[in-house]
Design a protein around this motif. Structure first.
Motif, mmCIF file in Angstrom:
data_model
loop_
_atom_site.group_PDB
_atom_site.id
_atom_site.type_symbol
_atom_site.label_atom_id
_atom_site.label_comp_id
_atom_site.label_asym_id
_atom_site.label_seq_id
_atom_site.Cartn_x
_atom_site.Cartn_y
_atom_site.Cartn_z
ATOM 1 N N TYR A 18 0.807 -1.221 0.000
ATOM 2 C CA TYR A 18 0.000 0.000 0.000
ATOM 3 C C TYR A 18 0.842 1.273 0.000
ATOM 4 N N LYS A 251 -10.378 1.355 -3.243
ATOM 5 C CA LYS A 251 -9.554 1.791 -2.118
ATOM 6 C C LYS A 251 -8.146 1.201 -2.176
ATOM 7 N N CYS A 257 -9.763 -4.897 -0.844
ATOM 8 C CA CYS A 257 -10.703 -4.058 -0.082
ATOM 9 C C CYS A 257 -12.150 -4.341 -0.434
ATOM 10 N N HIS A 259 -14.175 -3.105 -2.565
ATOM 11 C CA HIS A 259 -15.046 -2.018 -3.030
ATOM 12 C C HIS A 259 -15.402 -2.080 -4.505
ATOM 13 N N LEU B 98 -1.445 1.013 8.104
ATOM 14 C CA LEU B 98 -0.781 0.430 6.939
ATOM 15 C C LEU B 98 0.622 0.987 6.784
ATOM 16 N N SER B 285 -12.646 -3.574 3.368
ATOM 17 C CA SER B 285 -12.035 -2.552 4.214
ATOM 18 C C SER B 285 -12.027 -1.229 3.480
ATOM 19 N N THR B 286 -11.820 -0.179 4.253
ATOM 20 C CA THR B 286 -11.590 1.124 3.648
ATOM 21 C C THR B 286 -10.312 1.694 4.254
ATOM 22 N N THR B 287 -9.843 2.774 3.697
ATOM 23 C CA THR B 287 -8.623 3.378 4.218
ATOM 24 C C THR B 287 -8.923 4.791 4.691
ATOM 25 N N ARG B 302 -6.214 1.320 7.859
ATOM 26 C CA ARG B 302 -7.246 0.508 7.213
ATOM 27 C C ARG B 302 -8.243 0.107 8.288
#
Lengths: 288, 385
Positions: A18, A251, A257, A259, B98, B285-287, B302
């Motif tokens: 990331y 994301k 993720c 999404h 993260l 998940s989202t960030t 996250r």
């Protein structure tokens, strides 16, 4: 960038998949009232990562966040990345405000791009709606720079108004080429516009291609792509030869993720470019 | 205690009175032992330092939208099924940093990862939960390795417990994930209580498990012990509170996006996200960007997200899935159908958590049964709307 990533992965402090890599903004071009094109170069030099037309990067504005942005540059040019950003949310607005010298984070490239290998030797139809021209621009560079590798090429670009056309000067010069037809149509215009007014699907019936040996590429609002795919299919192009670049909330860009799912596909990993034959059943359903 | 060599595949017996030695063995090896504990009227997962921390003598009664603890008539350590927590809260924490970056003369730079991951020993992992961990491995430990997950997962010791009773919302037997523990355990325990006898049959499943077993006072299991375990597992299998016919579900669900049941369940679903939080395989998940006050140092975090939220599909100026029915359809179709395309497995292990913890008692097995029913009028496939 990739060498750097490999080095980190073997170290103890690997920040993981990331982490963005800092790039410098080399230049900035305002395309329209809300759309900006940035040229980026990796800090510390290097060639930067190569990409396939249709792929995307995650761009990171320090202190604000990340957004998935298509590659819009010439894939044969090494050392720089070109991204066209429309200011919609807080991240894209922050990215749009970057000036030459500013630093932006980049990770990528991600996803599967346009089927360039399948296109060689065939007629190519390119249909773009609005900002949808941005992810198609690398493949348009490819078509023009290796024009002899392809059959007839039809490019149809639709925009809401003349003031919202992207890459204006470049389009003007592309349109001088006699070996390719590049049509521009807008939804509405004042009397200073001498071009077409209408929607891209209206240009399909008289587009010149051999349906049996044509690959069509499209990107734009979902409804525009759906109707364009139907119009091309009506002209006899097989759904497996029609390719759409899809967009969903994203994301992570690495299929973790959840999404960006569209039916069984992760747009980030299986797309963003997908053949109509595989996604038409999902395009036909609301709220997928 | 003299140490005895143990091997994978050994079947041994640990007396209940010697159970504390297992915890001591974990502690002496530097593990942070986690297991079931009673908290807020439910059996959840938390730190275990003594046998008494376990829910001794407790059991759970589960139904759609209902969970109650009850006293057992014995002193079983593992006499219940799964609660609202799963091991995902340790392997894939609800909130995790993260990376961290600092502003620098060159713009910014990402700092090397400094997190020290604990060495967990999971005590009381059920067969369905081992299956759930295997499923999340495919998400986080595949082409792109999540460094935190990878480290925690590869360090974590898994002491499984075979279920000797099934819950009312359990259907692992339908999903082929339990109740027998047959892979991925370091040790697998089966608790046996008969009359005055109280002991555990211990299956050694790995080298680490074998090593842990070396200084435990174990005796070889007899044929009678093994038969007792087989009988218990057979009984558990036969008493699942729910069943789900998972055959052909992928094609069925992907082929029925317009089934009227989606609209019907959408009227009941509160889109509260409970099912996705309780689910041991849900991974969305989202960030979040967390800058300090002068934005010289930022952290990227996250956190768990859910496909039931409106913001999940926000794009441009609107969300794609605005109706509850479309979000339920996404969840169920992903879990049971498109998961196969994405990860080569179903995303459901039959643990029943989503049934128990749904505040309105929506039952995944009931929904699947309803979706299997043909609609009287077929909706034309692929038609424009």
């Amino acid at each position: 960038m990739r060498e750097f990533a490999a080095e980190l992965a073997t170290g103890t402090g690997d920040p993981g998949p990331y982490a963005p890599f800092p790039h410098r903004v080399i230049s900035r071009t305002k395309e329209t009232a809300d759309t900006t094109t940035l040229v980026l170069a990796p800090i510390g030099g290097g060639k930067g990562a190569r990409f396939s037309p249709g792929q995307f990067n995650m761009l990171y504005a320090f202190g604000v966040g990340e957004a998935a942005i298509s590659m819009s540059g010439d894939p044969s040019e090494e050392g720089t990345l070109v991204h066209t950003v429309r200011a919609v949310g807080n991240v894209s607005t922050a990215l749009s405000r970057l000036k030459p010298g500013d630093v932006v984070g980049v990770r990528g490239p991600y996803g599967k791009g346009w089927p360039v290998d399948q296109m060689r030797g065939k007629d190519v139809v390119v249909m773009a709606g609005g900002l949808g021209l941005a992810p198609l621009r690398p493949v348009i560079y490819e078509l023009y720079s290796h024009r002899e590798d392809y059959g007839r090429v039809e490019i149809i670009y639709g925009s809401r108004s003349p003031t919202e056309l992207l890459y204006y000067d470049e389009i003007q010069s592309w349109r001088t080429r006699t070996d390719t037809r590049f049509q521009v149509t807008v939804d509405s215009a004042d009397r200073n516009w001498y071009g077409d007014v209408g929607v891209v699907t209206q240009r399909v019936p008289d587009a010149r291609f051999d349906p049996a040996r044509t690959i069509a590429l499209m990107c734009g609002p979902e409804i525009m792509m759906k109707l364009s795919a139907q119009a091309l299919e009506a002209r006899g192009i097989a759904p497996s030869d029609i390719w759409l670049s899809m967009e969903r909330n994203m994301k992570c860009a690495i299929a973790q993720c959840g999404h960006c799912q569209f039916g069984p596909y992760f747009i980030c990993r299986d797309g963003p470019v997908l053949p109509y034959a595989r996604i038409r059943r999902f395009l036909a359903v609301r709220e997928v | 205690m003299s140490s005895v060599h143990r091997s994978i595949g050994d079947r041994l017996v640990l007396e209940r009175s010697d159970f504390p030695m297992l915890l001591e063995g974990l502690r002496s090896r530097g593990y942070v032992t986690l297991g079931p504990v009673v908290r807020d009227g439910a059996i959840v997962y938390g730190p275990i330092s003594r046998v008494e921390d376990l829910p001794i003598g407790w059991t759970d009664r589960q139904e759609a939208g209902s969970y109650r603890l009850e006293q057992r008539h014995d002193q079983a350590l593992f006499g219940y099924t799964v609660g609202p927590h799963s091991w995902k809260k340790y392997l894939f924490p609800a909130h995790e940093r993260l990376w961290t970056a600092e502003r620098s003369p060159e713009g910014f730079h990402v700092l090397p990862r400094s997190e020290r991951e604990p060495r967990y020993a999971f005590l009381g992992v059920r067969a369905c939960e081992l299956a759930a961990i295997r499923i999340q491995d495919r998400v986080f430990d595949g082409a792109f390795k999540d460094p935190g997950y990878h480290q925690r997962r590869s360090e974590a010791l898994r002491i499984a417990v075979q279920c000797t009773q099934a819950g009312n919302t359990c259907f692992c037997a339908s999903m082929g994930t339990g109740p027998r523990v047959d892979a991925d355990h370091d040790l697998a325990l089966t608790e046996i209580l008969t009359g005055s006898a109280h002991y555990f049959l211990v299956d050694v499943g790995s080298e680490r498990g074998a090593e842990l077993a070396t200084d435990l006072p174990l005796r070889p299991a007899t044929e009678a012990d093994v038969r007792a375990v087989d009988d218990l597992l057979e009984k558990t299998s036969a008493s699942m509170g729910r069943t789900m016919n998972a055959v052909g579900l992928r094609d069925l669900l992907l082929g029925r996006p317009e089934h009227s049941r989606w609209t019907e369940v959408g009227k009941r679903c509160l889109t509260c996200t409970n099912c996705t939080l309780a689910c041991p395989t849900c991974f969305c998940s989202t960030t979040e960007e967390v800058p300090d006050l002068d934005a010289d140092r930022v952290e990227r975090w996250r956190r768990w997200d859910s496909c039931f939220t409106l913001g999940f599909t926000h794009q441009g100026r609107a969300s794609v899935r605005t109706s509850a029915s479309s979000r339920y359809r996404q969840w169920l179709t992903h879990k049971l159908a498109s998961w196969h395309d994405q990860f080569g497995t179903s995303g459901c292990v039959g643990c029943g958590r989503c049934i128990t913890w749904c505040p309105v008692g929506i039952d995944i097995t009931e929904e699947v049964a309803a979706l299997r029913k043909e609609e009287p009028v077929a909706v034309p496939a692929g038609g424009a709307r």
